[in-house]
Each structure stands twice: as structure tokens, then as C-alpha cells.
Scaffold this motif. Structure first.
Motif, PDB file in Angstrom:
ATOM      1  N   LEU B 133      23.470 -20.185  13.745  1.00  8.98           N
ATOM      2  CA  LEU B 133      23.321 -20.122  15.188  1.00  8.98           C
ATOM      3  C   LEU B 133      22.124 -19.239  15.508  1.00  8.98           C
ATOM      4  O   LEU B 133      22.064 -18.098  15.052  1.00  8.98           O
ATOM      5  N   SER B 134      21.176 -19.789  16.261  1.00 10.68           N
ATOM      6  CA  SER B 134      20.062 -18.981  16.763  1.00 10.68           C
ATOM      7  C   SER B 134      20.313 -18.775  18.254  1.00 10.68           C
ATOM      8  O   SER B 134      20.130 -19.700  19.044  1.00 10.68           O
ATOM      9  N   GLN B 146      30.513 -17.551  21.797  1.00  2.94           N
ATOM     10  CA  GLN B 146      30.821 -16.472  22.756  1.00  2.94           C
ATOM     11  C   GLN B 146      30.452 -15.099  22.218  1.00  2.94           C
ATOM     12  O   GLN B 146      30.279 -14.155  22.985  1.00  2.94           O
ATOM     13  N   ILE B 147      30.372 -14.943  20.902  1.00  6.89           N
ATOM     14  CA  ILE B 147      30.215 -13.597  20.339  1.00  6.89           C
ATOM     15  C   ILE B 147      28.764 -13.235  20.043  1.00  6.89           C
ATOM     16  O   ILE B 147      28.491 -12.127  19.617  1.00  6.89           O
ATOM     17  N   VAL B 148      27.827 -14.160  20.265  1.00  2.00           N
ATOM     18  CA  VAL B 148      26.440 -13.853  19.905  1.00  2.00           C
ATOM     19  C   VAL B 148      25.608 -13.558  21.148  1.00  2.00           C
ATOM     20  O   VAL B 148      25.987 -13.911  22.262  1.00  2.00           O
ATOM     21  N   THR B 149      24.487 -12.902  20.917  1.00  2.00           N
ATOM     22  CA  THR B 149      23.536 -12.709  21.999  1.00  2.00           C
ATOM     23  C   THR B 149      22.148 -12.588  21.379  1.00  2.00           C
ATOM     24  O   THR B 149      22.015 -12.313  20.188  1.00  2.00           O
ATOM     25  N   GLU B 150      21.116 -12.827  22.181  1.00  5.34           N
ATOM     26  CA  GLU B 150      19.757 -12.777  21.635  1.00  5.34           C
ATOM     27  C   GLU B 150      19.353 -11.352  21.302  1.00  5.34           C
ATOM     28  O   GLU B 150      19.703 -10.425  22.033  1.00  5.34           O
ATOM     29  N   VAL B 173      27.618  -3.628  21.019  1.00  2.00           N
ATOM     30  CA  VAL B 173      26.786  -2.447  21.280  1.00  2.00           C
ATOM     31  C   VAL B 173      25.381  -2.850  21.740  1.00  2.00           C
ATOM     32  O   VAL B 173      24.463  -2.024  21.770  1.00  2.00           O
ATOM     33  N   GLY B 174      25.230  -4.125  22.069  1.00  2.00           N
ATOM     34  CA  GLY B 174      23.954  -4.581  22.617  1.00  2.00           C
ATOM     35  C   GLY B 174      22.912  -4.968  21.586  1.00  2.00           C
ATOM     36  O   GLY B 174      21.750  -5.165  21.929  1.00  2.00           O
ATOM     37  N   LEU B 175      23.315  -5.054  20.318  1.00  2.00           N
ATOM     38  CA  LEU B 175      22.361  -5.480  19.292  1.00  2.00           C
ATOM     39  C   LEU B 175      22.491  -6.989  19.087  1.00  2.00           C
ATOM     40  O   LEU B 175      23.453  -7.464  18.467  1.00  2.00           O
ATOM     41  N   GLY B 176      21.541  -7.715  19.631  1.00  2.00           N
ATOM     42  CA  GLY B 176      21.589  -9.176  19.521  1.00  2.00           C
ATOM     43  C   GLY B 176      21.045  -9.663  18.202  1.00  2.00           C
ATOM     44  O   GLY B 176      20.607  -8.876  17.356  1.00  2.00           O
TER      45      GLY B 176
END
Lengths: 377, 294
Positions: B133-134, B146-150, B173-176
Motif C-alpha cells: 500500500l502506498s 484505515q491505518i495508514v497515512t502519507e 503518532v503522526g509518522l506516515g
């Protein structure tokens, strides 16, 4: 899936590998009768899924049928590395001139079935590899071509100097590759491959593990599974589609995903406890699976606490929580249950669990610490 | 940026009409993955309706699917008995990446498939893997979106849920992440740790990597040497299976200590010896990544 020596020899014989005759006995009487039938010195060999049978006293030379009876009565019921011997192989004793090693395994790096051969047979090949690596010859087989005749000869050349022996051994090597492929094996070995004073090459010991993923298309091999050689709980887990390994500790673990399940066991140890099992319940929220898992875990009398560690990914936490609640209503469970649930919809999941009276956690460390504390009582 | 998949990924789903295939196709489309075709032998000419009403054409074979849609990637949800053939067909079809989700493919079938893929210069990911997943670009496989972020972290792992665990903690913790890759739990896998580390090292958006290994084989040890020799970016490692008994398969077909080789201990030591910060617990991963980023 491991199979016994006598079963591996049956697989070998199908491809024409020369193996001595042999029969299985489950009582000293049978062992004596078989030895009488052969009318010569025999070996009585424990059939358990473990190495080191000889060192443990599970392999004995017997001059006559009386000795076969005596040794069989000692070996049957013997404990070898935690496994009880239920049957022995009785086979005519061979005169041994030399001992070599021939094995095939799946090499991950070369992504292929790979031969290891050594003229130093009869001992642990890992020891040979560690102390005298130049006494081992390796060859990865290209799966598109199979083992080619010149390669079989190259391997056999490393074992013997006598052309007559080399010829026989290269045939055995080729047959062993066929046996490996046609059995769907992940590992097989002949240790030792002997030569007799008459100049014959024979496989007098045999080992084979089968790739579990092959069993669906190899019913004859699947039939070789020996249910008496594994704990009943593992049989039940397999039938329920769960991946389960029984261990010795007191914290019963029920986790979704193999990696997370291992990490959970490690964390139990980290906090001073001992895991009772590895159990991967898979990704579904199906209460039937949870019921099976709980039945399996609680069938182990050592279990003092049951620890759920669930990451809700595609399967949402609220679905998982509903599944756990329903499952625990269906069966009576004595040990306390602690649950950790995190991921998608975790608040909803926790709410469902708390309303049902469970202590629920979101941190893996917190829940494991709690489980270890409860296990210590 | 990202590795292996991005906005240009045009995906064919092999086994699109099956239970898992159809469910995850909807999930991937919902995330924004360009699913351009499906393949189910015997169902050519039908269509698959995506969650937003998009109609995806279904073909009988990969050849046709690629020729008509220009697909460059395939994902395999085909049952184990037919999975190896589906992978071979994909490798032969002109796509450059084949992601094999299926668990339970016979190892000897995969030996042949990997050899074929090497000849054709096609990348296989898996089998028995959750895919990749990118964030913000494309999702191929079954990773929960739902659990990933850039963000700047590359994640590579042999496990599914343990990866989700680590990714979830990073995200909270905001680390994408640039890309999260599950390389699979089988003994013979196509893309290994080194392939992913090499790609993360080359990806300008990735600034640190989390590598999650487990018992069995020596892929982690070789990866550790690669990190020391070839990587400038910090790597944090975790190994599952310190309490696993030797000779027993722990769920994954590849998670087995053979003889005395493939233990968690030797892998953790290889990490430490080669400058990889080792998390003792999954909860330590985030802190070590934060330390590494300074």
C-alpha cells in the motif's frame, strides 16, 4: 508434516531406491515374530518424529529374535525428546562397509530443491557442515529441467571412487530427487547411505518431511499422517482450520495473524511469563472459530489465563468483539480471559466487550502484563 | 513517491469473482486503486461493479486483460490449487509486478514460478502476503487502508497483522508511510527484504525504514549486511519468534527454525552487528524511529 522412517522408505521404494525390507511392530511379541521370520540379526528402531533416536537408545542391534523381543520391550513406550515411542521398525541388520550422506531440502536463497551430499555419513550433517564444510557438495536443481544425469553423476562422484559404486549412487541420487518431487517433500535425507561388503549401495535410514501445502493433491501421502505422534489438541486445531502449536507455559494465547501471535508469545516471556501455545485464529470474526480456539486452549490443564490479542484490520474490532462475546457465551470457561483489541473501530469493540463484562485493553504491553500477573495467581 | 506501486498502477485482479477477490477488489477501488480488469476463466464478458458504480470488465485470461486495458500489475486471489498457474499466466502476460496473496501454494510450484519470473524479469511479491500500500496513491492486496497515512517511513515485513500493528502505531503518532510492503510468510518468496530496502534507499521520499522479520531462513541476516554496506537511511528492526520451539512451523510455512538455523536470536544479533536498531517489543518501534529521525 513429518513422516516416519518406515514411511519414508516406502516412498523411496516406489522410485526404486534400494532399501532393506522391514516390518512394523507395536508389541514385543510382534517384534520377536518378525525377527524369527527374517531368521538373521535385526535392528529394532524406534519410529518417532525426532532426530537423535540412536543416542536416546531407540535403535538397537539384535543377534536373534529373543534379543529383538527384549529390545522392543525397552524401546516401546520410551520417551525420546518428549515423544513416546508407539511403534518400532524391525529390519534385517546390514553389514556396513562405508557410510555416506545424501539429502535434499528447499533452499530459500536459490529458490530450489537443493542436494547436499557427503562421504561422511552416519552423523549429524549440521556438524559436518560446521566442522568440515569441504566434505559437503551442494547442488541446486533448476525446477525447469529437473536433476540432469550429469549432475547426479557429479554428486555421486563426490561419494565414492569405485566406478561400480558411483554408478549405483548416481541412480539413487536421481531416484531420491524423484521421490522428493513425487512426495511433495520439503526435506528428505538418507543417512547413512551405505555400501556393503558385496558392493551394494543401500539406504538404511530415511527421513522425510512433507510440504503441508501439497497434501490436497497427494492423498496417498496425506494418509501417512500419524495422529498418535501429535497432541490431540493439534489434530483438533488442524481440523478447525486453526494454526496451533502446544507449548509448556501457562498463558493461553489467541491471536489473529502468525507474526503477531509470535510477537505476543515473546512479550509474555518478556514480562516473566511462559506462553502455553501458539495460536493463529486468522482474520475472521466467526464465533465458531473462536469457540474452537477456546476449547483447544482450555483443554490444556496448564493454562491459567487466556489472552486474546486481536488487531482489527479489514475485520473490524466491533465484529471481532461480538464474535468473542458470542463464543464465550456458548461454552463454559474457567480461566480468566483478558482481551486486547486495537485497530479499526476499536472504541466500539471495547464498548461491546466491557458491556459483556470483560476487561479490555488497547495496549499490547498492558494486556500481556495483566495476563502474566493472573497466570502467576 | 513510493516503491513498486503508485498513481500509475493499473491493476488486474485474478480471481475477481471469488469471495476474497470480490471483497478486496471493492476495498481497493474504494481506496482509489485503478482496477482496470478482472480475470476469471469462464467468466469473460461479464463485469464487476465497484462500490461507486464503476464497471470493471472481466476476461477469461491475463493475455486479453492486459492487451485490452494496458494493465501493468496483477494481484492473485486464486485458491492454492490454481494459484501457481495464475501466477505463471500473469508473469507471461506483460505486467511487471505480480502480487500473490494466496496462502497454501505448494513450495515446488513456486520454485518453478520464481524461476520463470526471473527469466521474464517480472517481480513477484509473495505468495502468502498481504500485498502493499502506498498511502494516498494505490493499494494492492489486503492491507487495511484505515491505518495508514502519507509520510516518510518505509515499512517492510514478512507478517500481516504484526505489520498493521507497527503501521498503526506509526500513524497514531503522526509518522506516515511512503509504502508498506508485506513480502509474505512462505519459504520461497519473490521479493525479499533486500529488494525492498534497495527500493526504499532509492526513493527520495523515504527517510527511514521499519523492517519486521521472523524466525526461519536467513533473509534478515542478508538484509542486515545489505543495510550496513549499501544504505544511508536508518533502519529499525523487529524479529518475531524468540519463544518459538525449533522444528515447529509457527503459522507461516516459512516460520520454522531448521536444526539450529533461523532463530530470532541470530537475526537480532545480525541486526545489531550491522547498525540496525532492534526493537525488543513492538511498542519500541516508534520510539526508535523517532530517535533515528532525530
Amino acid at each position: 508434516m513429518d513422516i516416519h522412517e518406515y514411511q519414508a522408505k516406502e516412498r523411496f521404494a516406489l522410485e526404486g531406491i534400494p532399501v532393506p525390507p522391514g516390518q512394523i511392530a507395536t508389541t514385543p511379541d510382534q517384534a520377536e515374530a518378525i525377527a524369527t521370520e527374517y531368521g538373521c540379526a535385526v535392528m529394532v528402531k524406534a519410529q518417532v518424529h525426532s532426530g537423535g533416536r540412536g543416542k536416546a537408545g531407540g535403535v538397537k542391534y539384535c543377534n536373534d529374535a529373543g534379543e529383538a523381543r527384549e529390545h522392543a520391550s525397552n524401546i516401546l513406550g520410551m520417551d525420546i525428546n518428549g515423544l513416546t515411542v508407539e511403534k518400532v521398525l524391525v529390519t534385517p541388520a546390514e553389514e556396513i562397509e562405508t557410510e555416506a550422506y545424501v539429502g535434499v531440502l528447499i533452499d530459500r536463497k536459490h529458490q530450489a530443491a537443493t542436494f547436499m551430499v557427503s562421504p561422511d555419513g552416519g552423523m549429524d550433517i549440521e556438524e559436518v557442515a560446521a566442522s568440515t564444510p569441504d566434505r559437503i557438495r551442494k547442488l541446486s536443481v533448476d525446477p525447469r529441467y529437473g536433476l540432469m544425469p550429469h549432475q547426479a553423476l557429479w554428486l555421486a562422484n563426490f561419494l565414492y571412487d569405485d566406478p561400480a559404486l558411483i554408478k549405483q549412487a548416481s541412480k539413487v541420487v536421481a531416484q531420491l530427487y524423484d521421490s522428493f518431487v513425487n512426495s511433495g517433500a520439503s526435506m528428505t535425507e538418507i543417512n547413512p547411505l551405505i555400501t556393503t561388503p558385496e558392493g551394494e549401495v543401500k539406504a538404511i535410514d530415511a527421513k522425510m518431511s512433507i510440504d503441508g501445502n501439497e497434501l490436497f493433491r497427494r492423498p496417498d501421502v496425506a494418509e501417512m499422517r500419524d495422529l498418535s505422534a501429535e497432541p490431540a489438541s493439534e489434530t483438533k486445531a488442524r481440523e478447525a482450520g486453526l494454526s496451533y502449536v502446544k507449548l509448556e507455559g501457562s498463558v493461553g494465547c489467541c491471536v489473529n495473524g502468525a507474526g503477531l501471535a509470535m510477537a505476543t508469545m515473546d512479550l509474555v516471556k518478556y514480562y516473566g511469563g511462559e506462553p502455553a501455545n501458539f495460536l493463529d485464529i486468522g482474520g475472521s470474526s466467526n464465533p465458531d472459530k473462536v469457540v474452537s480456539a477456546l476449547e483447544i486452549i482450555t483443554s490444556d490443564p496448564n493454562v491459567k489465563v487466556i489472552l486474546f490479542n486481536i488487531f482489527g484490520g479489514i475485520t473490524r474490532c466491533d465484529d471481532v468483539a461480538t464474535g468473542i462475546v458470542e463464543a464465550t457465551r456458548r461454552i463454559d470457561i474457567k480461566p480468566p480471559i483478558v482481551i486486547r483489541l486495537t485497530g479499526t473501530n476499536e472504541e466500539l469493540g471495547l464498548q461491546i466487550l466491557e458491556e459483556a463484562g470483560f476487561s479490555a485493553y488497547t495496549s499490547m504491553d498492558d494486556v500481556v502484563e495483566k495476563a502474566v500477573e493472573l497466570a502467576k495467581g | 513517491m513510493s516503491i513498486f506501486i503508485n498513481n500509475d498502477t493499473k491493476l488486474v485482479v485474478q480471481g475477481i469473482t471469488g469471495r476474497d477477490g470480490s471483497f478486496h477488489t471493492s476495498q481497493m477501488m474504494e481506496y482509489g486503486t485503478q482496477v482496470v480488469a478482472g480475470v476469471t476463466p469462464g467468466k469473460g464478458g461479464q463485469t464487476f461493479e465497484g462500490p461507486d458504480g464503476t464497471m470493471v470488465p472481466i476476461f477469461n485470461g491475463m493475455d486479453e486483460a492486459v492487451a485490452q486495458t494496458g494493465a501493468n500489475t496483477s494481484v492473485v486471489y486464486v485458491p492454492p490449487a490454481f494459484a501457481a498457474n495464475a501466477i505463471l499466466e500473469a508473469v507471461d502476460s506483460g505486467v511487471s509486478l505480480v502480487v500473490a496473496i494466496t496462502e497454501g501454494v505448494p513450495v515446488l510450484d513456486m520454485a518453478r514460478a520464481h524461476a520463470f519470473a526471473r527469466d521474464k524479469c517480472v517481480r513477484i511479491l509473495g505468495p502468502n502476503c498481504p500485498g502493499l500500500l502506498s498511502p494516498g496513491q494505490s493499494k494492492v492486496g489486503i492491507l487495511p487502508a484505515q491505518i495508514v497515512t502519507e509520510g516518510p517511513i518505509g515499512v517492510v515485513s514478512r507478517s500481516g497483522t504484526l505489520t498493521y500493528e507497527a503501521v498503526f502505531q506509526l500513524t497514531s503518532v503522526g509518522l506516515g508511510q511512503t509504502t508498506c510492503v508485506g513480502i509474505g510468510g512462505d519459504p520461497l518468496i519473490g521479493t525479499n527484504f533486500i529488494d525492498c530496502l534497495e527500493a526504499f534507499e532509492a526513493d527520495p521520499e523515504t527517510s527511514a525504514v521499519v523492517m519486521i522479520g521472523e524466525i526461519g531462513g536467513t533473509d534478515e541476516q542478508e538484509a542486515a549486511e545489505f543495510v550496513k554496506a549499501k544504505m544511508s537511511k536508518p533502519v529499525v528492526g523487529f524479529i518475531a519468534g524468540q519463544t518459538a520451539p525449533p522444528g515447529r512451523q509457527m503459522g507461516h510455512a516459512g516460520a520454522i527454525i531448521s536444526g539450529s538455523a533461523g532463530t530470532a536470536e541470530e537475526k537480532m544479533k545480525a541486526f545489531e552487528d550491522n547498525g540496525i536498531a532492534v526493537a525488543q517489543r513492538p511498542a519500541d518501534i516508534v520510539g526508535l524511529i523517532q530517535d533515528a529521525l532525530g
